[in-house]
Design a protein around this motif. Structure first.
Motif, mmCIF file in Angstrom:
data_model
loop_
_atom_site.group_PDB
_atom_site.id
_atom_site.type_symbol
_atom_site.label_atom_id
_atom_site.label_comp_id
_atom_site.label_asym_id
_atom_site.label_seq_id
_atom_site.Cartn_x
_atom_site.Cartn_y
_atom_site.Cartn_z
ATOM 1 N N THR A 77 0.836 -1.203 0.000
ATOM 2 C CA THR A 77 0.000 0.000 0.000
ATOM 3 C C THR A 77 0.870 1.251 0.000
ATOM 4 N N VAL A 78 0.445 2.228 -0.786
ATOM 5 C CA VAL A 78 1.089 3.538 -0.843
ATOM 6 C C VAL A 78 0.143 4.568 -0.237
ATOM 7 N N TYR A 79 0.715 5.541 0.465
ATOM 8 C CA TYR A 79 -0.088 6.553 1.139
ATOM 9 C C TYR A 79 0.316 7.948 0.654
ATOM 10 N N LEU A 80 -0.609 8.879 0.796
ATOM 11 C CA LEU A 80 -0.310 10.285 0.572
ATOM 12 C C LEU A 80 -0.889 11.058 1.745
ATOM 13 N N GLN A 81 -0.021 11.522 2.618
ATOM 14 C CA GLN A 81 -0.440 12.354 3.731
ATOM 15 C C GLN A 81 -0.489 13.794 3.255
ATOM 16 N N MET A 82 -1.639 14.417 3.392
ATOM 17 C CA MET A 82 -1.841 15.773 2.902
ATOM 18 C C MET A 82 -2.168 16.673 4.088
ATOM 19 N N ASN A 83 -1.289 17.603 4.367
ATOM 20 C CA ASN A 83 -1.465 18.541 5.473
ATOM 21 C C ASN A 83 -1.636 19.955 4.951
ATOM 22 N N ASN A 84 -2.163 20.811 5.808
ATOM 23 C CA ASN A 84 -2.369 22.218 5.459
ATOM 24 C C ASN A 84 -3.056 22.335 4.093
ATOM 25 N N LEU A 85 -4.134 21.627 3.947
ATOM 26 C CA LEU A 85 -4.832 21.596 2.662
ATOM 27 C C LEU A 85 -5.411 22.958 2.312
ATOM 28 N N LYS A 86 -5.421 23.234 1.020
ATOM 29 C CA LYS A 86 -5.918 24.500 0.498
ATOM 30 C C LYS A 86 -7.067 24.239 -0.464
ATOM 31 N N PRO A 87 -7.959 25.197 -0.668
ATOM 32 C CA PRO A 87 -9.058 24.992 -1.625
ATOM 33 C C PRO A 87 -8.561 24.574 -3.004
ATOM 34 N N GLU A 88 -7.398 25.045 -3.416
ATOM 35 C CA GLU A 88 -6.880 24.680 -4.737
ATOM 36 C C GLU A 88 -6.391 23.231 -4.806
#
Length: 122
Positions: A77-88
């Motif tokens: 399994t591969v993950y993508l941790q996304m922090n400080n997300l923006k509307p764009e």
């Protein structure tokens, strides 16, 4: 080969999400796997990937410092941790594999997942 994404959703700006991509039919350390995203009316953009050739990680300039790619080899399994997300960052996120270790353009991708929607509100 099958890639199944999960973890998308709706989050407020500044929030976090973690996407998962469970792979079957391949052994993930042997290939370049990563993530693209596509917003309405836009081309698919390569967001992040992990090279099997030299172990390097790629991040688009727009996500550097906020997104982190990782993998769990026993779980394939591969993950993508996304922090400080923006509307764009709002888009459908696709897991993708390149058998030839090329990246950056959708034409290099050999197998796509079904996509998972990420929506970031103001």
């Amino acid at each position: 080969v099958q890639l199944v994404e999960s973890g998308g959703g709706v989050v407020q700006a500044g929030g976090s999400l973690r996407l998962s991509c469970a792979a079957s039919g391949i052994i993930i350390p042997n290939y370049r796997l990563g993530w693209f995203r596509q917003s309405p009316g836009q081309a698919r953009e390569g967001v992040s990937s992990w090279s099997s050739y030299d172990g390097s990680k790629y991040y688009a300039d727009s996500v550097k410092g906020r997104f982190t790619i990782s993998r769990d080899n026993p779980k394939n399994t591969v993950y993508l941790q996304m922090n400080n997300l923006k509307p764009e960052d709002t888009a459908v996120y696709y897991c993708a594999v390149s058998y030839g270790d090329s990246w950056g353009d959708a034409e290099y991708i050999d197998t796509w997942g079904q996509g998972t929607q990420v929506t970031v509100s103001e």
